[in-house]
Enzyme design. Structure first.
Site, PDB file in Angstrom:
ATOM      1  N   ASP A 143       0.830  -1.197   0.000  1.00 17.80           N
ATOM      2  CA  ASP A 143       0.000   0.000   0.000  1.00 17.80           C
ATOM      3  C   ASP A 143       0.870   1.254   0.000  1.00 17.80           C
ATOM      4  O   ASP A 143       1.504   1.564   1.004  1.00 17.80           O
ATOM      5  CB  ASP A 143      -0.894  -0.057   1.245  1.00 17.80           C
ATOM      6  N   ASP A 175      -1.658   6.004  -5.530  1.00 18.11           N
ATOM      7  CA  ASP A 175      -2.058   5.164  -4.397  1.00 18.11           C
ATOM      8  C   ASP A 175      -2.499   3.780  -4.856  1.00 18.11           C
ATOM      9  O   ASP A 175      -3.601   3.602  -5.371  1.00 18.11           O
ATOM     10  CB  ASP A 175      -3.196   5.858  -3.636  1.00 18.11           C
TER      11      ASP A 175
END
Length: 408
Positions: A111, A298
């Protein structure tokens, strides 16, 4: 915003070494065969993550610390809360990581929007009851050591994870980080307990947003750089589609992914994210300026989220596109022609593959759009829908990010 030339000279390696350094992504069982998260799960996950209000075109928002579905495009009152379990299942990729000696392999969410390395652990009450998870037990690792500090991550839907900190050896691809801080889950809220998609999370954002108290701990990439385990000081990502999941690499740039050049631009990491300038976009070849606009790259967000005026322009160019009040976003006829759409990172425009703009089945011959509203956020979120069209080099050592257009 300056652009830097591709540093291909430092990235060349033998085919054997290349194979070793590409760390393959895998899909959770629920997304085998190229399936994707539901549209609602993907959108609600972004609302939870960034806490935006609905704005003109967003069908979801975070209010009073919960994620809600709003009634319609023209009525932004709350229709209902979104169950935390639905949001947790909005994750499409996981990565195998070995922890400990002799070690266990856990599937972690890689992440770029967070900075904690936390895992399902033996400290979790009745951990063995939960099927579909690999558990890290420090008592079974000869290199595990108890460390000081605690951690606690709370999300906008009321879900949370917390526990203690150990250090142990962590192996990502062929790189072993000795003494890496690992956050062991002692308590998980019900939404995490019901999520069979991953065994924890490995954060790739900047160290400043690590949540360990009283003092943040170094992230895996920070340790790779400080311990001189990688050179150049980069990690890269290629997200696949369909049966091909893609890969991450550390300390290695795979120039075989695309013949197109890697163009570098400066990163603003003041908020802990990979945030860059994105001051233009194009629709069917017509470039439109977006003065002062920025975006966050992201991998933990599925959709591509942009300002309402951009959303309106895109779906205004797709014949038959409508806002689905019940589902909370734009959809278009499955046989519609999708226009050429590109977004800038730094000074370079990158085209979004139409395969990814067509996100998923909306029923009745319609398809959900992979590009949706960012709500009232002051910046865009370039999630997987955008990232699948590019090869990305995250250069933590030089505080830059490099992108190359992919042709696949």
């Amino acid at each position: 915003m300056g652009c830097f030339p591709s540093k291909s000279a430092s990235s060349k390696t033998t085919p054997a070494a290349q194979t070793m350094k590409l760390h393959q992504l895998v899909r959770p069982d629920i997304y085998k065969g190229g399936k994707r998260p539901s549209f609602a799960a993907a959108y609600a996950r972004a609302a939870r993550r960034y806490g935006f209000e609905a704005g003109r075109n967003a069908g979801f928002a975070k209010r009073n610390n919960v994620v809600v579905k709003v009634k319609s495009k023209h009525n932004k009152e709350t229709e209902h809360e979104v169950p935390a379990e639905s949001i947790q299942n909005g994750l499409e990729y996981v990565v195998p990581v070995k922890i400990g000696t002799p070690g266990v392999t856990l599937n972690l969410d890689f992440d770029t929007g967070s900075s904690d390395l936390w895992v399902w652990s033996s400290e979790l009450a009745h951990a063995s009851r939960y099927s579909g998870h690999t558990i890290y037990d420090p008592s079974k690792s000869s290199t595990a050591k108890k460390a000081s500090g605690t951690w606690n991550i709370s999300y906008g839907d009321g879900s949370s994870a917390s526990g203690n900190v150990y250090t142990d050896n962590v192996t990502v691809a062929d790189i072993t980080i000795e003494g890496q801080a690992i956050e062991l889950a002692e308590k998980l809220s019900s939404s995490f307990l019901q999520d069979g998609g991953n065994d924890g999370l490995l954060g790739l954002a900047w160290p400043e947003i690590n949540t360990v108290q009283p003092k943040p701990v170094p992230t895996p990439v920070e340790n790779m750089i400080n311990k001189k385990l990688i050179n150049p000081p980069v990690f890269t990502v290629k997200l696949g589609r369909g049966e091909e999941a893609g890969f991450y690499s550390f300390g290695f740039i795979d120039t075989s992914v695309t013949p197109n050049p890697i163009t570098y631009t400066s990163v603003d990491n003041s908020q802990g994210f990979w945030q860059v300038q994105s001051t233009s976009w194009s629709l069917n070849g017509e470039t439109k300026e977006r003065s002062g606009n920025t975006t966050i790259l992201d991998t933990g967000t599925t959709l591509l989220l942009v300002a309402d005026d951009v959303v309106d322009a895109i779906y205004g160019a797709i014949e038959g596109a409508v806002f689905d009040d019940q589902q909370g976003g734009y959809k278009f006829p499955s046989n519609a022609t999708i226009p050429d759409i590109s977004f800038a990172v730094g000074d370079t425009l990158y085209k979004v593959n139409p395969k990814d703009i067509a996100f998923g089945d909306a029923g009745d011959g319609y398809t959900f759009g992979g590009i949706q509203s960012r709500g009232d956020l002051g910046f865009d979120i370039f999630g997987d829908v955008f990232l699948k069209s590019v090869y990305v080099v995250f250069n933590q050592g030089e505080k830059t990010v490099g992108l190359a257009q992919r042709d696949d």
